[in-house]
Design an enzyme around this catalytic site. Structure first.
Site, PDB file in Angstrom:
ATOM      1  N   GLY A  39       0.843  -1.204   0.000  1.00 45.76           N
ATOM      2  CA  GLY A  39       0.000   0.000   0.000  1.00 45.76           C
ATOM      3  C   GLY A  39       0.876   1.251   0.000  1.00 45.76           C
ATOM      4  O   GLY A  39       0.686   2.170  -0.815  1.00 45.76           O
ATOM      5  N   HIS A  40       1.860   1.271   0.898  1.00 49.28           N
ATOM      6  CA  HIS A  40       2.787   2.417   0.927  1.00 49.28           C
ATOM      7  C   HIS A  40       3.529   2.528  -0.414  1.00 49.28           C
ATOM      8  O   HIS A  40       3.737   3.624  -0.926  1.00 49.28           O
ATOM      9  CB  HIS A  40       3.840   2.231   2.027  1.00 49.28           C
ATOM     10  CG  HIS A  40       3.288   2.198   3.416  1.00 49.28           C
ATOM     11  ND1 HIS A  40       3.332   1.073   4.211  1.00 49.28           N
ATOM     12  CD2 HIS A  40       2.689   3.155   4.162  1.00 49.28           C
ATOM     13  CE1 HIS A  40       2.797   1.342   5.380  1.00 49.28           C
ATOM     14  NE2 HIS A  40       2.393   2.591   5.387  1.00 49.28           N
ATOM     15  N   GLN A  64      -0.123  10.531  18.206  1.00 46.98           N
ATOM     16  CA  GLN A  64      -1.379  10.054  17.623  1.00 46.98           C
ATOM     17  C   GLN A  64      -1.834   8.722  18.218  1.00 46.98           C
ATOM     18  O   GLN A  64      -2.839   8.163  17.789  1.00 46.98           O
ATOM     19  CB  GLN A  64      -1.270   9.983  16.092  1.00 46.98           C
ATOM     20  CG  GLN A  64      -0.382   8.889  15.551  1.00 46.98           C
ATOM     21  CD  GLN A  64      -0.223   9.015  14.034  1.00 46.98           C
ATOM     22  OE1 GLN A  64       0.485   9.887  13.530  1.00 46.98           O
ATOM     23  NE2 GLN A  64      -0.897   8.149  13.284  1.00 46.98           N
ATOM     24  N   GLN A 151      -6.294   5.969   0.640  1.00 42.56           N
ATOM     25  CA  GLN A 151      -7.730   6.035   0.969  1.00 42.56           C
ATOM     26  C   GLN A 151      -8.085   5.132   2.148  1.00 42.56           C
ATOM     27  O   GLN A 151      -9.118   5.288   2.779  1.00 42.56           O
ATOM     28  CB  GLN A 151      -8.551   5.626  -0.259  1.00 42.56           C
ATOM     29  CG  GLN A 151     -10.052   5.804  -0.056  1.00 42.56           C
ATOM     30  CD  GLN A 151     -10.880   5.013  -1.029  1.00 42.56           C
ATOM     31  OE1 GLN A 151     -10.636   5.068  -2.228  1.00 42.56           O
ATOM     32  NE2 GLN A 151     -11.851   4.252  -0.525  1.00 42.56           N
ATOM     33  N   LYS A 152      -7.203   4.179   2.443  1.00 41.31           N
ATOM     34  CA  LYS A 152      -7.445   3.257   3.566  1.00 41.31           C
ATOM     35  C   LYS A 152      -7.744   4.037   4.852  1.00 41.31           C
ATOM     36  O   LYS A 152      -8.639   3.676   5.609  1.00 41.31           O
ATOM     37  CB  LYS A 152      -6.212   2.371   3.717  1.00 41.31           C
ATOM     38  CG  LYS A 152      -6.035   1.717   5.043  1.00 41.31           C
ATOM     39  CD  LYS A 152      -6.721   0.386   5.084  1.00 41.31           C
ATOM     40  CE  LYS A 152      -6.506  -0.332   6.381  1.00 41.31           C
ATOM     41  NZ  LYS A 152      -5.683   0.329   7.363  1.00 41.31           N
ATOM     42  N   GLN A 156      -8.628  10.220   7.886  1.00 40.58           N
ATOM     43  CA  GLN A 156      -7.348  10.932   7.975  1.00 40.58           C
ATOM     44  C   GLN A 156      -7.142  11.845   6.759  1.00 40.58           C
ATOM     45  O   GLN A 156      -6.722  13.001   6.902  1.00 40.58           O
ATOM     46  CB  GLN A 156      -6.207   9.932   8.086  1.00 40.58           C
ATOM     47  CG  GLN A 156      -4.823  10.549   7.952  1.00 40.58           C
ATOM     48  CD  GLN A 156      -3.708   9.572   8.255  1.00 40.58           C
ATOM     49  OE1 GLN A 156      -3.377   9.356   9.403  1.00 40.58           O
ATOM     50  NE2 GLN A 156      -3.122   8.983   7.230  1.00 40.58           N
ATOM     51  N   MET A 187      -4.394  -3.842   2.937  1.00 41.75           N
ATOM     52  CA  MET A 187      -3.034  -3.878   3.496  1.00 41.75           C
ATOM     53  C   MET A 187      -2.907  -2.868   4.631  1.00 41.75           C
ATOM     54  O   MET A 187      -3.400  -1.744   4.539  1.00 41.75           O
ATOM     55  CB  MET A 187      -2.019  -3.592   2.408  1.00 41.75           C
ATOM     56  CG  MET A 187      -1.962  -4.741   1.440  1.00 41.75           C
ATOM     57  SD  MET A 187      -0.449  -4.761   0.511  1.00 41.75           S
ATOM     58  CE  MET A 187      -0.803  -6.157  -0.558  1.00 41.75           C
ATOM     59  N   ARG A 190      -0.617  -3.096  10.620  1.00 35.53           N
ATOM     60  CA  ARG A 190      -1.092  -3.835  11.803  1.00 35.53           C
ATOM     61  C   ARG A 190      -1.523  -5.264  11.471  1.00 35.53           C
ATOM     62  O   ARG A 190      -1.779  -6.049  12.388  1.00 35.53           O
ATOM     63  CB  ARG A 190      -2.239  -3.074  12.478  1.00 35.53           C
ATOM     64  CG  ARG A 190      -1.771  -1.773  13.127  1.00 35.53           C
ATOM     65  CD  ARG A 190      -2.867  -1.089  13.926  1.00 35.53           C
ATOM     66  NE  ARG A 190      -2.344  -0.044  14.783  1.00 35.53           N
ATOM     67  CZ  ARG A 190      -2.356   1.266  14.491  1.00 35.53           C
ATOM     68  NH1 ARG A 190      -2.882   1.690  13.372  1.00 35.53           N
ATOM     69  NH2 ARG A 190      -1.840   2.143  15.330  1.00 35.53           N
TER      70      ARG A 190
HETATM   71  O1  PAF Z   1      -1.040   7.194   7.994  1.00 34.12           O
HETATM   72  C1  PAF Z   1      -0.005   7.178   8.700  1.00 34.12           C
HETATM   73  O2  PAF Z   1       0.862   6.321   8.549  1.00 34.12           O
HETATM   74  C2  PAF Z   1       0.188   8.247   9.761  1.00 34.12           C
HETATM   75  O3  PAF Z   1      -1.019   8.573  10.373  1.00 34.12           O
HETATM   76  C3  PAF Z   1       0.881   9.504   9.222  1.00 34.12           C
HETATM   77  C4  PAF Z   1       0.051  10.214   8.164  1.00 34.12           C
HETATM   78  C5  PAF Z   1       2.235   9.139   8.637  1.00 34.12           C
HETATM   79  C6  PAF Z   1       1.108  10.495  10.370  1.00 34.12           C
HETATM   80  O4  PAF Z   1       1.901   9.939  11.369  1.00 34.12           O
END
Ligand code: PAF
Length: 285
Positions: A39-40, A64, A151-152, A156, A187, A190
């Site tokens: 995904g990344h 967070q 979009q996952k 956010q 994906m 976690r």
């Molecule tokens: O989506 C994430 O991995 C985190 O929330 C982010 C945007 C990198 C902020 O820490």
């Protein structure tokens, strides 16, 4: 396959980005917390397609995470991440430590807008305050032309878009589709927490979203009916701890009775001790 240049200070990172921009390059940034998966890497590919240089940030942001969440056990896999970024063609990895992003005495936080309040905002109080704060700081350290989010993390990306508009930040936000395993599981870093049995149960999240999409295709427009089908699908799979499985306005996340044009089906549920989220856009043309 060259490894990305690893940069750990805000000053150095900002200087590199500004120099690239002065020489006419468009710079893209992919904010992550590491434990990278496909995904990344799809975000890296999107950045590479649209920009001349791509920076991936890797920072597990303490603000967070709630007090009972998984900050300390969040997977940290830097060497593997850098190897994946090398293969994906990222140019820079910005890997600051906590003291770099939260200098001694730091108390200023970003208060996100209304869209941060429902859903995740209700179940993870303070989460989006931490996200908005770190994303703003990352945009300061990496003053890129465009930032790529998945979009996952549906809510956010709405929170980030709102912040960018409200605070007049000169950066384009690009949101890329969810990447799924062949069996439908979205994906997520976690997913490594899931046992084989839990992973099997977790498939019910994407199944519930598919069921929601099918109902809409069949003409169903009643949000409560669709939400109820999603909840039944999760329960039938043995998922008892559902934070929400709901159909809301796709932009504001406000509750709706009927789907008129665009809605979002959003799920957050605990499978064993692992909290998973997933979503789908429900579109009526
Ligand atoms: O989506 C994430 O991995 C985190 O929330 C982010 C945007 C990198 C902020 O820490």
């Amino acid at each position: 396959m060259t490894k990305p240049q690893v940069v750990s200070t805000v000053r150095a990172m900002c200087g590199i980005v500004q120099a690239a921009q002065r020489s006419g390059q468009r710079v893209g940034v992919v904010p992550t917390m590491g434990a990278l998966h496909d995904g990344h890497l799809s975000l890296v590919a999107a950045s590479r397609a649209a920009c001349d240089a791509t920076v991936v940030t890797i920072f597990v942001n303490p603000t967070q995470f709630g007090p009972n969440e998984d900050f300390s056990r969040y997977p940290r896999t830097l060497e593997a991440d850098l190897a994946k970024l090398a293969a994906a063609g990222a140019d820079y990895a910005f890997v600051p430590d906590v003291a770099e992003m939260y200098p001694a005495g730091a108390t200023t936080m970003v208060e996100p807008g209304e869209v941060a309040k429902p859903l995740e905002g209700q179940f993870r109080p303070g989460h989006f305050r931490g996200v908005a704060t770190i994303v703003l700081k990352l945009f300061q350290a990496v003053p890129a032309d465009a930032a790529f989010f998945g979009q996952k993390d549906y809510q956010q990306q709405l929170v980030v878009r709102r912040m960018v508009a409200d605070l007049l930040l000169p950066i384009e936000i690009v949101v890329c589709p969810i990447v799924r395993e062949p069996d439908g599981l979205a994906m997520s870093s976690r997913n490594v927490y899931l046992s084989a049995d839990e992973r099997h149960k977790a498939l019910s999240l994407s199944r519930a979203l598919k069921a929601a999409e099918s109902l809409v295709t069949q003409g169903e427009r009643d949000a409560a009916t669709i939400a109820s089908r999603m909840q039944t699908t999760l329960r039938e799979a043995g998922i008892e701890s559902i934070d929400y499985a709901t159909v809301v306005d796709a932009q504001t996340l406000a509750a709706i009775d009927r789907i008129d044009s665009l809605a979002a089906a959003l799920i957050a549920a605990r499978v064993g001790t692992t909290r998973l989220i997933d979503n789908a856009i429900l579109s009526v043309s």
